[in-house]
Enzyme design. Structure first.
Site, PDB file in Angstrom:
ATOM      1  N   GLY A 159       0.609  -1.239   0.091  1.00  0.00           N
ATOM      2  CA  GLY A 159       0.158   0.019  -0.176  1.00  0.00           C
ATOM      3  C   GLY A 159       0.905   1.249  -0.096  1.00  0.00           C
TER       4      GLY A 159
ATOM      5  CD  GLN B  21       3.857   5.457   2.507  1.00  0.00           C
ATOM      6  OE1 GLN B  21       2.749   4.925   2.050  1.00  0.00           O
ATOM      7  NE2 GLN B  21       4.941   4.760   2.973  1.00  0.00           N
TER       8      GLN B  21
ATOM      9  CB  CYS C 215       6.535   1.504   6.933  1.00  0.00           C
ATOM     10  SG  CYS C 215       5.920   3.222   6.172  1.00  0.00           S
ATOM     11  CG  LEU C 216       6.880   0.756   0.856  1.00  0.00           C
ATOM     12  CD1 LEU C 216       5.977   1.254  -0.179  1.00  0.00           C
ATOM     13  CD2 LEU C 216       7.991   0.061   0.300  1.00  0.00           C
TER      14      LEU C 216
ATOM     15  CG  HIS D 252       0.796   0.918   7.509  1.00  0.00           C
ATOM     16  ND1 HIS D 252       1.909   0.656   8.202  1.00  0.00           N
ATOM     17  CD2 HIS D 252       1.287   1.770   6.658  1.00  0.00           C
ATOM     18  CE1 HIS D 252       2.799   1.162   7.628  1.00  0.00           C
ATOM     19  NE2 HIS D 252       2.631   1.975   6.769  1.00  0.00           N
ATOM     20  CD  GLU D 253      -0.941   2.455   3.044  1.00  0.00           C
ATOM     21  OE1 GLU D 253      -0.544   3.836   3.196  1.00  0.00           O
ATOM     22  OE2 GLU D 253      -0.158   1.715   2.621  1.00  0.00           O
TER      23      GLU D 253
ATOM     24  CG  HIS E   7       1.569   6.459   5.971  1.00  0.00           C
ATOM     25  ND1 HIS E   7       2.707   6.973   6.480  1.00  0.00           N
ATOM     26  CD2 HIS E   7       1.662   5.071   5.661  1.00  0.00           C
ATOM     27  CE1 HIS E   7       3.744   5.952   6.361  1.00  0.00           C
ATOM     28  NE2 HIS E   7       3.054   4.925   5.499  1.00  0.00           N
TER      29      HIS E   7
END
Ligand code: NI
Length: 162
Positions: free
Chosen positions: A47, A52, A90-91, A132-133, A136
């Site tokens: 995702g 991000q 996480c990226l 998670h998103e 963010h």
């Protein structure tokens, strides 16, 4: 379309509360197309939230392996049930993962690219990705849910980055 560079901590855009999308215009459609290409540029990615890639707007794309991408504009969690421990990466925090608590099931709502309201009841990886998103988009990164950064470990094959 373009593969966009991914912002990593301590980039301040990751700590801003992203703004609501007022109109789903061509710039939003292009952003989503670029985010999808960026998400699929690496098989381990599940995702991506718009901040991000440096855009502080409430847009997320979730790509669970072997399922169609879910695009959510102005998403919010409307219900959480249960609790479970998950391993999460996480990226925007490359090379590490940590164990945190997430809900067992999550109900989220938002709009798709056509502006239609959608509601998703999810469990498993999708529930984790939704939490998670949406974190963010509120300026929260999963490491905030750890007691200490010492609880992180190096990423291993099979770990996921959201
Ligand atoms: Ni992330």
């Amino acid at each position: 379309m373009a593969i966009l560079p991914i912002r990593t901590l301590p980039d301040p855009v990751l700590r801003q509360k992203a703004k609501r999308v007022r109109t789903i215009d061509n710039s939003i459609k292009k952003l989503v197309a670029d985010m999808r290409e960026t998400l699929h540029a690496d098989a381990g990615r599940v995702g991506l939230a718009a901040n991000q890639v440096g855009v502080s707007l409430r847009v997320t794309v979730i790509g669970i392996p072997d399922e169609e991408d879910i695009i959510l504009i102005n998403p919010q969690i409307v219900r959480r049930k249960g609790e479970r421990q998950v391993t999460e990466g996480c990226l925007s925090v490359p090379d590490y993962v940590g164990q945190i608590n997430r809900a067992e099931t999550v109900t989220a709502k938002g709009r798709d690219l056509s502006g239609k309201e959608i509601r998703i009841k999810a469990e498993g990886l999708l529930a984790q990705a939704l939490e998670h998103e949406i974190d963010h988009l509120n300026g929260v990164v999963y490491v905030d849910h750890l007691e200490s950064m010492d609880d992180l470990r190096k990423i291993e094959p099979g770990d996921i980055e959201i």
